[in-house]
Structure formats: structure tokens, C-alpha cells
Design an enzyme around this catalytic site. Sequence first.
Site, mmCIF file in Angstrom:
data_model
loop_
_atom_site.group_PDB
_atom_site.id
_atom_site.type_symbol
_atom_site.label_atom_id
_atom_site.label_comp_id
_atom_site.label_asym_id
_atom_site.label_seq_id
_atom_site.Cartn_x
_atom_site.Cartn_y
_atom_site.Cartn_z
ATOM 1 N N HIS A 142 -6.422 -3.207 -1.253
ATOM 2 C CA HIS A 142 -6.039 -4.754 -0.535
ATOM 3 C C HIS A 142 -6.403 -5.714 -0.231
ATOM 4 C CE1 HIS A 142 -2.806 -5.442 2.444
ATOM 5 N NE2 HIS A 142 -3.715 -6.134 2.848
ATOM 6 N N ASP A 147 10.308 -6.146 -8.509
ATOM 7 C CA ASP A 147 10.492 -7.372 -7.573
ATOM 8 C C ASP A 147 12.960 -6.236 -7.024
ATOM 9 O OD1 ASP A 147 10.304 -9.793 -5.872
ATOM 10 O OD2 ASP A 147 11.712 -8.927 -5.394
ATOM 11 N N HIS A 150 -0.417 -10.054 -4.510
ATOM 12 C CA HIS A 150 0.626 -9.542 -5.612
ATOM 13 C C HIS A 150 0.408 -11.407 -6.841
ATOM 14 C CE1 HIS A 150 3.061 -10.865 -2.014
ATOM 15 N NE2 HIS A 150 3.745 -11.442 -3.167
ATOM 16 N N ASN A 173 2.286 -16.406 -4.819
ATOM 17 C CA ASN A 173 1.915 -17.143 -3.451
ATOM 18 C C ASN A 173 1.041 -16.582 -2.340
ATOM 19 O OD1 ASN A 173 4.164 -18.694 -4.304
ATOM 20 N ND2 ASN A 173 5.972 -16.699 -3.471
ATOM 21 N N THR A 211 5.131 -14.055 1.664
ATOM 22 C CA THR A 211 5.519 -13.178 3.070
ATOM 23 C C THR A 211 5.070 -11.573 3.333
ATOM 24 O OG1 THR A 211 7.658 -12.657 1.443
ATOM 25 C CG2 THR A 211 7.918 -14.234 2.738
ATOM 26 N N HIS A 216 -0.546 -9.192 0.865
ATOM 27 C CA HIS A 216 -1.098 -8.160 0.036
ATOM 28 C C HIS A 216 -1.492 -9.016 -1.276
ATOM 29 C CE1 HIS A 216 -1.717 -3.532 -1.599
ATOM 30 N NE2 HIS A 216 -2.259 -4.691 -2.028
ATOM 31 N N CYS A 221 1.138 -1.211 -0.173
ATOM 32 C CA CYS A 221 -0.215 -0.081 -0.557
ATOM 33 C C CYS A 221 1.228 0.854 -0.069
ATOM 34 C CB CYS A 221 -0.961 0.237 1.283
ATOM 35 S SG CYS A 221 -2.429 -0.990 1.552
ATOM 36 N N HIS A 258 3.725 -12.513 -9.159
ATOM 37 C CA HIS A 258 4.691 -12.234 -9.723
ATOM 38 C C HIS A 258 5.017 -12.417 -11.402
ATOM 39 C CE1 HIS A 258 7.102 -13.112 -5.573
ATOM 40 N NE2 HIS A 258 5.846 -13.113 -5.358
HETATM 41 P P1 AMP Z 1 5.850 -13.448 -1.658
HETATM 42 O O1 AMP Z 1 6.734 -13.970 -1.239
HETATM 43 O O2 AMP Z 1 5.735 -13.828 -2.616
HETATM 44 O O3 AMP Z 1 5.061 -13.201 -0.663
HETATM 45 O O4 AMP Z 1 6.674 -11.800 -2.534
HETATM 46 C C1 AMP Z 1 6.856 -11.377 -1.355
HETATM 47 C C2 AMP Z 1 7.724 -10.735 -2.688
HETATM 48 O O5 AMP Z 1 8.485 -8.971 -2.305
HETATM 49 C C3 AMP Z 1 9.428 -11.023 -2.381
HETATM 50 O O6 AMP Z 1 9.770 -11.032 -3.743
HETATM 51 C C4 AMP Z 1 10.105 -9.830 -2.158
HETATM 52 O O7 AMP Z 1 11.876 -9.982 -2.869
HETATM 53 C C5 AMP Z 1 9.115 -8.603 -2.400
HETATM 54 N N1 AMP Z 1 10.031 -7.173 -2.051
HETATM 55 C C6 AMP Z 1 10.194 -7.464 -0.756
HETATM 56 N N2 AMP Z 1 10.237 -5.550 -0.471
HETATM 57 C C7 AMP Z 1 9.386 -4.902 -2.226
HETATM 58 C C8 AMP Z 1 10.459 -4.114 -1.590
HETATM 59 N N3 AMP Z 1 10.151 -2.631 -1.012
HETATM 60 N N4 AMP Z 1 10.287 -4.138 -3.236
HETATM 61 C C9 AMP Z 1 10.356 -4.119 -4.295
HETATM 62 N N5 AMP Z 1 10.275 -6.038 -3.988
HETATM 63 C C10 AMP Z 1 9.912 -6.250 -2.489
#
Ligand code: AMP
Length: 159
Positions: free
Chosen positions: A92, A76, A145, A132, A140, A143, A53, A147
Site C-alpha cells: 500500500h 474496473d 493504481h 491519477n 479517488t 492506494h 487492500c 488504469h
Molecule cells: P481513480 O479515480 O484514479 O482513483 O480510480 C479509482 C477507480 O476505482 C475508478 O475507476 C473506479 O471505478 C474504480 N473502483 C472503485 N471501486 C471499485 C471496486 N469495488 N471494484 C472495481 N473498481 C472500483
Amino acid sequence: KSVTDVSSVTSITLIFSPFLSSIDSTIFLTISFIVLILFYYFSIVFHIAFLFCKIIAGEIPSTKVYEDEYVYAFNDINPQAPVHVLIVPKTHIDSAKDFNEENSEIASHIFLAASKIAKQLNLNDGFRIVTNSGEFGCQTVHHIHFHLLSGRQLSAEMA
Ligand code: AMP
């Protein structure tokens, strides 16, 4: 932000300490410590939950790849392939498990954006879209997303 939160709890603790002088100092210190840990924990959880957000709002920097009314897409920070774009809905919702009849149009906005990004980045040899969800899915950031991965031959092992 977390450091600020910790220092504010410490200040509050110091302000109230004279009033609590009658309480056994060990109990007081234990309670202060627990409050501090809880505050720290929730500030991290809050920060991670609303990270995207803040990126969408421009409060945290990102390298924008695409944006429309419904979707924001950016590179990423820790790419797993030469092209690794995160496509995030501006609304969100936590993860794929939270799709329902009212918000399912978010999915079509995501895939429409993915198609436009693929054309924009000339991903003519193909790409992969992954989302994921939850602990087993290794999510992780809570929110939703997607890939978008490309730029090399991806492994056939996972999906
Ligand atoms: P997930 O593990 O599927 O929730 O993916 C979260 C993704 O967010 C990971 O691939 C991280 O590398 C990416 N990520 C975390 N913080 C940032 C950020 N500030 N800018 C860009 N990507 C991020």
C-alpha cells in the site's frame, strides 16, 4: 460497516446519557451529533483508503485479470473503455508522489504486469496506462493504481 459504526456510536451515546443528565441537553446533543458526523466521516475515509487492500485480500469481490507476488489486477467497476483493468501493487502506497528510492521497484512490477496482461488480453492494437495522483489528477482511491485502457481507439486529447 458505516451503518454499524453509526449504530455503535448511538448505543454508546445512549449508555452514557444517564451519567450526563446534569449537562445541558442541547450541548449534549450537539456534541453527540459532532461525534457521530466525525465517526461517519472517518469510517468512509478509512473504507475508501483501504478499499483496494480489501479487494486484494478477497474481502471485497472483484473480477481478477492477473495476479503475481507483487501485483493484483482486476476489472474496473465503472469501465471507461471496453478493456479497463486496474493494476494495483500489493504494497500500500498512496499515490505516484510517494515513490522513493526504497519502493521504486513497485513501478517495474506494475509495468511488467501490464505487459503480461496486454499479451493475455491480445491488446495488439495498443493500450494506455494512466495513474491519477492527488486532487488535480482526480484520484479517488488512495492506494496507487494504474488504469490499463484499451479495446477501442482512445481519445488523443489527454496524453
Ligand atoms: P481513480 O479515480 O484514479 O482513483 O480510480 C479509482 C477507480 O476505482 C475508478 O475507476 C473506479 O471505478 C474504480 N473502483 C472503485 N471501486 C471499485 C471496486 N469495488 N471494484 C472495481 N473498481 C472500483
